[in-house]
Design a protein around this motif. Structure first.
Motif, PDB file in Angstrom:
ATOM      1  N   PRO A  52      34.840  26.729   1.497  1.00 38.13           N
ATOM      2  CA  PRO A  52      33.677  26.978   0.637  1.00 38.13           C
ATOM      3  C   PRO A  52      32.389  27.225   1.425  1.00 38.13           C
ATOM      4  N   ALA A  53      32.244  26.535   2.546  1.00 35.21           N
ATOM      5  CA  ALA A  53      31.026  26.714   3.343  1.00 35.21           C
ATOM      6  C   ALA A  53      31.327  26.387   4.807  1.00 35.21           C
ATOM      7  N   GLN A  54      30.681  27.091   5.680  1.00 35.90           N
ATOM      8  CA  GLN A  54      30.783  26.821   7.107  1.00 35.90           C
ATOM      9  C   GLN A  54      29.375  26.818   7.675  1.00 35.90           C
ATOM     10  N   SER A  55      29.124  25.912   8.591  1.00 32.98           N
ATOM     11  CA  SER A  55      27.828  25.931   9.260  1.00 32.98           C
ATOM     12  C   SER A  55      28.031  25.650  10.735  1.00 32.98           C
ATOM     13  N   TYR A  56      27.193  26.249  11.536  1.00 35.31           N
ATOM     14  CA  TYR A  56      27.229  26.090  12.982  1.00 35.31           C
ATOM     15  C   TYR A  56      25.807  25.816  13.427  1.00 35.31           C
ATOM     16  N   SER A  57      25.599  24.686  14.071  1.00 35.88           N
ATOM     17  CA  SER A  57      24.242  24.358  14.512  1.00 35.88           C
ATOM     18  C   SER A  57      24.205  24.230  16.026  1.00 35.88           C
ATOM     19  N   PHE A  58      23.035  24.515  16.571  1.00 39.22           N
ATOM     20  CA  PHE A  58      22.818  24.417  18.005  1.00 39.22           C
ATOM     21  C   PHE A  58      22.058  23.134  18.311  1.00 39.22           C
ATOM     22  N   PRO A  59      22.550  22.332  19.262  1.00 40.53           N
ATOM     23  CA  PRO A  59      21.841  21.101  19.616  1.00 40.53           C
ATOM     24  C   PRO A  59      20.500  21.414  20.289  1.00 40.53           C
ATOM     25  N   ILE A  60      19.568  20.501  20.151  1.00 43.01           N
ATOM     26  CA  ILE A  60      18.215  20.700  20.683  1.00 43.01           C
ATOM     27  C   ILE A  60      18.224  20.952  22.190  1.00 43.01           C
ATOM     28  N   GLU A  61      19.165  20.340  22.914  1.00 38.11           N
ATOM     29  CA  GLU A  61      19.241  20.568  24.359  1.00 38.11           C
ATOM     30  C   GLU A  61      19.490  22.043  24.671  1.00 38.11           C
ATOM     31  N   LEU A  62      20.396  22.668  23.927  1.00 37.59           N
ATOM     32  CA  LEU A  62      20.681  24.087  24.143  1.00 37.59           C
ATOM     33  C   LEU A  62      19.495  24.940  23.708  1.00 37.59           C
ATOM     34  N   VAL A  63      18.916  24.630  22.572  1.00 35.60           N
ATOM     35  CA  VAL A  63      17.762  25.389  22.074  1.00 35.60           C
ATOM     36  C   VAL A  63      16.611  25.321  23.081  1.00 35.60           C
ATOM     37  N   SER A  64      16.357  24.147  23.622  1.00 33.33           N
ATOM     38  CA  SER A  64      15.271  23.972  24.599  1.00 33.33           C
ATOM     39  C   SER A  64      15.522  24.768  25.875  1.00 33.33           C
ATOM     40  N   LEU A  65      16.751  24.695  26.390  1.00 27.27           N
ATOM     41  CA  LEU A  65      17.082  25.457  27.611  1.00 27.27           C
ATOM     42  C   LEU A  65      16.989  26.951  27.357  1.00 27.27           C
ATOM     43  N   ALA A  66      17.494  27.401  26.223  1.00 30.41           N
ATOM     44  CA  ALA A  66      17.433  28.828  25.900  1.00 30.41           C
ATOM     45  C   ALA A  66      15.980  29.287  25.767  1.00 30.41           C
ATOM     46  N   ALA A  67      15.152  28.495  25.112  1.00 32.36           N
ATOM     47  CA  ALA A  67      13.743  28.850  24.936  1.00 32.36           C
ATOM     48  C   ALA A  67      13.007  28.914  26.268  1.00 32.36           C
ATOM     49  N   LYS A  68      13.389  28.058  27.183  1.00 35.60           N
ATOM     50  CA  LYS A  68      12.754  28.029  28.506  1.00 35.60           C
ATOM     51  C   LYS A  68      12.835  29.389  29.195  1.00 35.60           C
ATOM     52  N   TYR A  69      13.941  30.105  28.975  1.00 34.74           N
ATOM     53  CA  TYR A  69      14.157  31.409  29.614  1.00 34.74           C
ATOM     54  C   TYR A  69      14.000  32.582  28.652  1.00 34.74           C
ATOM     55  N   GLY A  70      13.622  32.313  27.416  1.00 32.25           N
ATOM     56  CA  GLY A  70      13.484  33.388  26.444  1.00 32.25           C
ATOM     57  C   GLY A  70      14.829  33.965  26.023  1.00 32.25           C
ATOM     58  N   VAL A  71      15.847  33.117  25.993  1.00 31.48           N
ATOM     59  CA  VAL A  71      17.194  33.539  25.609  1.00 31.48           C
ATOM     60  C   VAL A  71      17.388  33.260  24.123  1.00 31.48           C
ATOM     61  N   SER A  72      17.790  34.279  23.379  1.00 28.70           N
ATOM     62  CA  SER A  72      18.063  34.064  21.960  1.00 28.70           C
ATOM     63  C   SER A  72      19.490  33.556  21.771  1.00 28.70           C
ATOM     64  N   LEU A  73      19.738  32.948  20.624  1.00 31.01           N
ATOM     65  CA  LEU A  73      21.048  32.403  20.292  1.00 31.01           C
ATOM     66  C   LEU A  73      21.533  33.063  19.014  1.00 31.01           C
ATOM     67  N   GLU A  74      22.812  33.415  18.988  1.00 32.04           N
ATOM     68  CA  GLU A  74      23.368  33.981  17.772  1.00 32.04           C
ATOM     69  C   GLU A  74      24.828  33.566  17.629  1.00 32.04           C
ATOM     70  N   VAL A  75      25.322  33.653  16.407  1.00 36.16           N
ATOM     71  CA  VAL A  75      26.716  33.369  16.111  1.00 36.16           C
ATOM     72  C   VAL A  75      27.306  34.643  15.516  1.00 36.16           C
ATOM     73  N   THR A  76      28.422  35.083  16.080  1.00 34.36           N
ATOM     74  CA  THR A  76      29.163  36.219  15.534  1.00 34.36           C
ATOM     75  C   THR A  76      30.441  35.662  14.901  1.00 34.36           C
ATOM     76  N   ILE A  77      30.657  35.986  13.636  1.00 37.28           N
ATOM     77  CA  ILE A  77      31.819  35.471  12.930  1.00 37.28           C
ATOM     78  C   ILE A  77      32.867  36.570  12.820  1.00 37.28           C
ATOM     79  N   TYR A  78      34.081  36.229  13.256  1.00 34.36           N
ATOM     80  CA  TYR A  78      35.199  37.158  13.220  1.00 34.36           C
ATOM     81  C   TYR A  78      36.155  36.768  12.114  1.00 34.36           C
ATOM     82  N   ALA A  79      36.666  37.740  11.378  1.00 38.64           N
ATOM     83  CA  ALA A  79      37.652  37.480  10.336  1.00 38.64           C
ATOM     84  C   ALA A  79      39.001  37.177  10.969  1.00 38.64           C
ATOM     85  N   ALA A  80      39.646  36.137  10.471  1.00 37.67           N
ATOM     86  CA  ALA A  80      40.952  35.744  11.016  1.00 37.67           C
ATOM     87  C   ALA A  80      42.049  36.617  10.459  1.00 37.67           C
TER      88      ALA A  80
END
Length: 80
Positions: A52-80
């Motif tokens: 019914p629902a799926q969610s994927y969250s990024f931990p603050i440690e990853l968000v902080s490291l990515a922001a430090k270098y200006g790296v964006s984060l994304e999720v690509t969902i593939y159909a099984a």
């Protein structure tokens, strides 16, 4: 560049991305200095489960490291 070879375990991808950003600090800083217009992104691939629902969250440690270098984060969902 591949940060993780894991293709089904989202949490493993997260931990490998954190490790990559932590260990490659000097390489990323150098890369950004050489090309300030470089668009950096970490793309996390996940497989769609029938639910019914799926969610994927990024931990603050990853968000902080990515922001430090200006790296964006994304999720690509593939159909099984």
């Amino acid at each position: 560049m591949t940060v993780s070879d894991e293709d089904e375990n989202f949490q493993k991808q997260i931990s490998e991305a954190i490790e990559f950003l932590s260990e490659d600090e000097c390489n990323l800083s150098e890369l950004i200095t050489v090309n300030e217009h470089l668009d950096l992104c970490l793309d996390f691939g996940v497989w769609l489960n029938i639910a019914p629902a799926q969610s994927y969250s990024f931990p603050i440690e990853l968000v902080s490291l990515a922001a430090k270098y200006g790296v964006s984060l994304e999720v690509t969902i593939y159909a099984a």
